[in-house]
Scaffold this motif. Structure first.
Motif, mmCIF file in Angstrom:
data_model
loop_
_atom_site.group_PDB
_atom_site.id
_atom_site.type_symbol
_atom_site.label_atom_id
_atom_site.label_comp_id
_atom_site.label_asym_id
_atom_site.label_seq_id
_atom_site.Cartn_x
_atom_site.Cartn_y
_atom_site.Cartn_z
ATOM 1 N N ALA A 176 0.822 -1.211 0.000
ATOM 2 C CA ALA A 176 0.000 0.000 0.000
ATOM 3 C C ALA A 176 0.855 1.260 0.000
ATOM 4 O O ALA A 176 0.592 2.212 -0.751
ATOM 5 N N ASP A 177 1.900 1.278 0.827
ATOM 6 C CA ASP A 177 2.761 2.467 0.875
ATOM 7 C C ASP A 177 3.462 2.695 -0.455
ATOM 8 O O ASP A 177 3.609 3.834 -0.912
ATOM 9 N N ARG A 180 0.982 4.174 -2.847
ATOM 10 C CA ARG A 180 0.716 5.587 -2.516
ATOM 11 C C ARG A 180 1.840 6.472 -3.047
ATOM 12 O O ARG A 180 1.601 7.534 -3.628
ATOM 13 N N THR A 216 -6.012 -6.053 -2.235
ATOM 14 C CA THR A 216 -7.032 -5.054 -1.920
ATOM 15 C C THR A 216 -6.431 -3.800 -1.302
ATOM 16 O O THR A 216 -6.829 -2.681 -1.646
ATOM 17 N N ASP A 217 -5.468 -3.970 -0.390
ATOM 18 C CA ASP A 217 -4.903 -2.778 0.253
ATOM 19 C C ASP A 217 -4.128 -1.918 -0.744
ATOM 20 O O ASP A 217 -4.114 -0.683 -0.654
ATOM 21 N N GLU A 218 -3.508 -2.556 -1.741
ATOM 22 C CA GLU A 218 -2.775 -1.803 -2.759
ATOM 23 C C GLU A 218 -3.729 -1.034 -3.666
ATOM 24 O O GLU A 218 -3.510 0.152 -3.979
ATOM 25 N N THR A 220 -6.788 -0.157 -2.947
ATOM 26 C CA THR A 220 -7.396 0.904 -2.136
ATOM 27 C C THR A 220 -6.471 2.104 -2.027
ATOM 28 O O THR A 220 -6.913 3.258 -2.136
ATOM 29 N N ALA A 221 -5.185 1.846 -1.831
ATOM 30 C CA ALA A 221 -4.216 2.936 -1.691
ATOM 31 C C ALA A 221 -4.151 3.779 -2.953
ATOM 32 O O ALA A 221 -4.081 5.019 -2.887
ATOM 33 N N GLU A 224 -7.667 5.785 -3.235
ATOM 34 C CA GLU A 224 -7.807 6.802 -2.188
ATOM 35 C C GLU A 224 -6.809 7.935 -2.377
ATOM 36 O O GLU A 224 -7.168 9.121 -2.241
#
Length: 423
Positions: A176-177, A180, A216-218, A220-221, A224
């Motif tokens: 995710a980071d 982003r 999913t977290d990637e 979402t990042a 968002e």
């Protein structure tokens, strides 16, 4: 496109001998025959019956009059899936990959010029090499190069080893980071939108179309972070499950959509997620042969064609907004026309019809880009990005095969009657 005018030349032009047509026909705005369009500087100053516009322009001062000889006058096309530095597997792609930075800049500038001359006055670039697209955008805006208006995603975001990772038109990210940071790096460079590869595709030898490539977290990042910066997100995506998840997270656009389902297209329509179907990419053997694309990729592409077309039909039935995008270089000569027009024909002939195709190639993309105040219709105050053709685009999307006159920002860049084309 923005070169200085000759000394003493008026910056006002009145276009006559035309029928004005744009996508507002879907809202009940009928074509205007025997019309005139007054262009002052780079924008439209008046549109209406010829006599009225000529009188208004004459009262304001000197102008040049251009008789379009009975043509249909529409906004220029908008190609929403453009790669001016495209390099597919094979000999042709290897040649592009081998260009040094200076050669690449010239190559892309030539493609931009050819794109504009074929009647595509705006493009959305969705992965270009080495951030050369930003330099090209500045050069066109300043008049140092000739080309369409450019909206660009910069480099597309991919997972390590993900779709398109081999080139300098993508940026590998993980976690995710990492994603982003990837979004922010493209925004920092000047990206108008974000492109992310969330599944496999046709051009990846060690993946399948349905291969999931982000967790999913990637995902979402990406969405968002882009939305926080006021940027929309479009995703290279083939299979229904990963598209469904992305749409639920707020994805703004799907590229390709090879394997959609009625449930996913219904969700896309409800969410307002657009589709750029790129129907050409699964029915372009002639193009692949020309570039020396290997047999494994040709088979994957052509074999996906029937399911791809079914997915497009599902999207239309659900009311998904569909937008023109060729994936092939917009100007590429293909099946008797250019890739942009051939894609528009496929869209129209596969259920969209000519009026909605005109919308999909002009006002629809412009609205997605948030540029409707300046582009997309032939109206007072809009940029004078216009094309003329002899056939009626409301009768057939193939009318765009006959584009013979192009204006960009109030400057004529192509006129077949006089033999003029910007070089």
């Amino acid at each position: 496109m923005n070169a200085a005018r000759d000394a003493g030349e008026s910056d006002a032009t009145v276009l006559t001998g035309c029928t004005v047509v744009d996508a507002r026909v879907l809202d009940g705005v009928a074509p205007l025959p025997d019309a005139a369009v007054w262009v002052r500087g780079d924008r439209i100053a008046a549109v209406g019956p010829a006599g009225e516009v000529l009188a208004e322009a004459g009262a304001a001062g000197e102008y040049r009059r251009v008789d379009l000889g009975g043509a249909y006058l529409t906004p220029g096309l908008v190609n929403m899936h453009t790669h001016l530095s495209l390099s597919l597997p094979g000999q042709g792609g290897d040649t592009v990959k081998g260009l040094n930075p200076h050669e690449l800049a010239y190559y892309m500038a030539d493609g931009a010029r050819r794109t504009l001359l074929c009647g595509v006055t705006t493009v959305r670039c969705v992965a270009e090499k080495d951030h050369a697209d930003f330099a090209l955008r500045r050069a066109i805006a300043s008049g140092q190069a000739i080309g369409p208006r450019i909206f660009t995603a910069g480099r597309a975001l991919v997972s390590t080893g993900g779709h398109g990772h081999e080139g300098t038109d993508t940026l590998e990210c993980d976690g995710a980071d990492g994603f982003r940071r990837g979004v922010r790096s493209q925004v920092k460079a000047g990206a108008d939108l974000i492109k992310v590869m969330i599944s496999g595709g046709i051009a990846g030898q060690h993946e399948a179309i349905h291969t999931r490539q982000l967790f999913t977290d990637e995902l979402t990042a990406v969405i968002e972070t882009a939305h926080a910066w006021g940027r929309k997100v479009t995703a290279h995506a083939g299979p229904a499950p990963v598209i469904a998840e992305a749409v639920a997270l707020g994805l703004d656009c799907v590229e390709h959509g090879y394997q959609l389902t009625p449930e996913v297209t219904a969700a896309m329509a409800a969410q307002g997620t657009a589709l750029v179907p790129t129907l050409l990419v699964t029915r372009c053997k002639e193009f692949f042969d020309e570039l020396g694309v290997p047999e494994w990729m040709q088979r994957r592409s052509l074999d996906a064609g029937p399911r791809h077309l079914d997915s497009y039909a599902m999207a239309l039935a659900a009311g998904v907004e569909v937008l023109l995008g060729s994936d092939m270089p917009p100007f590429w000569t293909f099946e008797g026309t250019n890739a942009s027009v051939r894609e528009l024909e496929h869209m129209a002939d596969s259920g969209l019809g000519p009026a909605r195709a005109l919308h999909a190639g002009t006002l629809g993309p412009v609205r997605w880009l948030g540029a409707e105040a300046d582009l997309g219709t032939v109206e007072l105050g809009k940029y004078a990005d216009l094309v003329a053709m002899d056939a009626d685009p409301l009768a057939s999307a193939s009318a765009f095969r006959g584009v013979r006159w192009v204006m960009s920002g109030g400057r004529v860049v192509r006129d077949d009657q006089t033999g003029w084309a910007a070089a």
